[in-house]
Design a protein around this motif. Structure first.
Motif, mmCIF file in Angstrom:
data_model
loop_
_atom_site.group_PDB
_atom_site.id
_atom_site.type_symbol
_atom_site.label_atom_id
_atom_site.label_comp_id
_atom_site.label_asym_id
_atom_site.label_seq_id
_atom_site.Cartn_x
_atom_site.Cartn_y
_atom_site.Cartn_z
ATOM 1 N N CYS A 42 23.880 81.761 20.427
ATOM 2 C CA CYS A 42 25.333 81.775 20.345
ATOM 3 C C CYS A 42 25.831 82.290 21.684
ATOM 4 C CB CYS A 42 25.809 82.670 19.206
ATOM 5 S SG CYS A 42 27.616 82.613 19.004
ATOM 6 N N ARG A 46 29.723 79.190 20.983
ATOM 7 C CA ARG A 46 29.090 77.880 20.803
ATOM 8 C C ARG A 46 27.679 78.049 20.243
ATOM 9 N NH1 ARG A 46 31.111 73.321 23.276
ATOM 10 N NH2 ARG A 46 29.808 72.418 21.659
ATOM 11 N N TYR A 47 27.311 77.162 19.353
ATOM 12 C CA TYR A 47 25.958 77.107 18.803
ATOM 13 C C TYR A 47 25.127 76.207 19.704
ATOM 14 C CZ TYR A 47 22.036 75.967 15.765
ATOM 15 O OH TYR A 47 20.776 75.800 15.245
ATOM 16 N N ILE A 48 23.976 76.724 20.131
ATOM 17 C CA ILE A 48 23.081 75.953 20.993
ATOM 18 C C ILE A 48 21.684 76.006 20.390
ATOM 19 C CG2 ILE A 48 22.136 75.692 23.321
ATOM 20 C CD1 ILE A 48 24.496 77.599 24.218
ATOM 21 N N GLY A 75 27.483 71.174 17.342
ATOM 22 C CA GLY A 75 26.659 72.083 18.135
ATOM 23 C C GLY A 75 26.048 71.371 19.335
ATOM 24 N N ILE A 76 25.384 72.158 20.140
ATOM 25 C CA ILE A 76 24.671 71.650 21.309
ATOM 26 C C ILE A 76 23.187 71.730 20.992
ATOM 27 C CG2 ILE A 76 24.133 72.108 23.741
ATOM 28 C CD1 ILE A 76 26.945 73.454 23.897
ATOM 29 N N ILE A 93 29.335 75.340 29.511
ATOM 30 C CA ILE A 93 30.190 75.982 28.507
ATOM 31 C C ILE A 93 31.286 76.797 29.195
ATOM 32 C CG2 ILE A 93 30.236 77.762 26.706
ATOM 33 C CD1 ILE A 93 27.467 76.691 25.849
#
Length: 94
Positions: A42, A46-48, A75-76, A93
């Motif tokens: 995180c 953003r979720y990666i 998400g990424i 990001i």
């Protein structure tokens, strides 16, 4: 002796800590989904999902399914082969 992927994951975790990102290893087994990314992050909300691969490593079919699910959910998900790949992702990001 650690494998190239194990060394890469360790380097990625150190880099993420230095950037102030939250990360967690995903361990296979009960409670996890087959094909989950190696490291979930995180960063700035953003979720990666990070899948660490050696220069010749390939995604399995189930990893491709997880990639699509994560991306479809906003998400990424990236396959990384060096720490600079993670640097690029976080830079995009920002």
């Amino acid at each position: 002796m650690p494998t190239p992927e194990a060394r890469l994951k360790s380097d990625i975790r150190r880099y993420l800590e230095g950037r102030g990102a939250f990360w967690s290893n995903v361990q296979g087994g009960p409670g996890s989904k087959p094909g989950d990314p190696d490291i979930v992050v995180c960063y700035k909300g953003r979720y990666i999902g990070i899948e660490a691969k050696s220069p010749v490593g390939r995604q399995s079919p189930i990893q491709k399914v997880r990639m699509k699910e994560i991306r479809d959910a906003g998400g990424i998900y990236e396959i990384v082969r060096k720490v600079e790949d993670v640097e690029r992702i976080l830079g995009e990001i920002e």
